[in-house]
Design an enzyme around this catalytic site. Sequence first.
Site, PDB file in Angstrom:
ATOM      1  N   SER A 240       0.845  -1.192   0.000  1.00 37.56           N
ATOM      2  CA  SER A 240       0.000   0.000   0.000  1.00 37.56           C
ATOM      3  C   SER A 240       0.880   1.241   0.000  1.00 37.56           C
ATOM      4  O   SER A 240       2.108   1.158   0.044  1.00 37.56           O
ATOM      5  CB  SER A 240      -0.912   0.016   1.239  1.00 37.56           C
ATOM      6  OG  SER A 240      -0.134   0.095   2.418  1.00 37.56           O
ATOM      7  N   LYS A 241       0.255   2.402  -0.032  1.00 37.57           N
ATOM      8  CA  LYS A 241       0.994   3.664  -0.113  1.00 37.57           C
ATOM      9  C   LYS A 241       1.928   3.864   1.074  1.00 37.57           C
ATOM     10  O   LYS A 241       2.958   4.526   0.949  1.00 37.57           O
ATOM     11  CB  LYS A 241       0.010   4.831  -0.212  1.00 37.57           C
ATOM     12  CG  LYS A 241      -0.737   4.889  -1.535  1.00 37.57           C
ATOM     13  CD  LYS A 241      -1.654   6.092  -1.602  1.00 37.57           C
ATOM     14  CE  LYS A 241      -2.381   6.164  -2.950  1.00 37.57           C
ATOM     15  NZ  LYS A 241      -3.290   7.325  -3.018  1.00 37.57           N
TER      16      LYS A 241
END
Length: 471
Positions: A240-241
Amino acid sequence: MSDRPSVVTRFAPSPTGDLHIGGARTALFNWLYARHTGGTFLLRVEDTDRERSTPAAVEAIFRGLDWLGLKSDAEPVFQYKQADRHRAAVQQLLDKGRAYRCWMSVEELDIERTKARAEGRAIRSVWREHDAPANDKPFVVRFKGPLKGETVVDDLVKGPVRFQNKELDDLVLLRSDGAPTYNLAVVVDDHDMGVTHVIRGDDHLNNAARQTLIYQALEFAVPAFAHIPLIHGPDGAKLSKRHGAQAVGEFADMGYLPEAMRNYLARLGWGHGDDEIFSDAQAVEWFDVADVVKAPARLDWAKLNHINNHYLRLADDHRLALLVAKALEQKGESLAADGLTRLEAAIPLVKEGAKTVPELADLIAFTLKVRPLALDEKTQNLLTDETRERMQRLTEHLSAAPIWAPTEIEGQLKDFAAQEGVGMGKFGPALRGILSGGSPAPDLASTLAALGREESLGRLHDALFKATKTL
């Protein structure tokens, strides 16, 4: 001559954003397997979702693949343009009794979904065995799958995976507006493109069972499936980010080289013994999709940096100079007329210590500073009267050096220290500050060599005999 068909792989992204690192690895594995087998690597843009598929997103996919150096062996196929062919295939299934028209309303579908869940089976429409009503109400076309038995996906990575047919719903093939759905379009396109091996993320494994049934109903040869594990973050959670870069373009902007990314991505879920670093030719020679592991791979920034450092050291210095110039310009630093020449001359002396292009830019930025340099407070404090006198003698000593190269300069510095009867610590820090203006720089010999004789002696002269600015 063998009757075995030539291998054809494909990468089929949906253009709804930038090329993700997981998609990039899928493209790489398809490219490697095609090259390893002497086959063909194709590209298909799955743009049937017209609201989310934009020209900008398509361009982002192409740009990411171009940067990675993964070129298709034929012009890309755009799935949306094949809609008439998809509808013709659905008509074939209707004619063969392997599909049916369904007039279930949204409310009826919700009731059937609840009932099917309670009975532990897939959704079955009431229209599966009924004739069409005598009205013009909108309908969808559903696949008429088998109710008993099992469908086996003999996956090249996972091994045989069995699906009970009663658990596979009669999926929609055509929506009420006549638009083909994903699973139908994929089967028809892969068949028409001659794809022999479908290599993709294991989030598509469930689709493989449904697609296998469609292949069989259309009397198409079923391709070999290989579902590769997902990429997780360093902590083992889904990428994820918060784990940093995800899109290929972000890795490019962070200063990673495409050859390093190919090497690193190939190691995410596949490997050749303990080899961490290998050429494209070696990867092509060694790669077999059957050797891909079943467990998810983990993004490891330390390994990526190690591999990128290796390729930075191998890279052409002019190419690196252009990349460094771009990185500096992005930071708002403009180059002088001879800036690129200076960069190219200095890069081989400093690149061993850089993990990324921005790090290389930081290591080399000192060569571009304009005289007289502003000296930082630390350097100013080091320049006592005793040190200034010693630096004057060093300037004279260096000016007489017959050869201006790292090894020879290192010898000159050691000779000077011996003549003075002191260690390098007595003048090295001040010399570094004078030469670099307080910026990061490599060892002293490399710094002097990178600057060149004239610039090095000029910076020393400025610091000792001219009024210099302080930071």
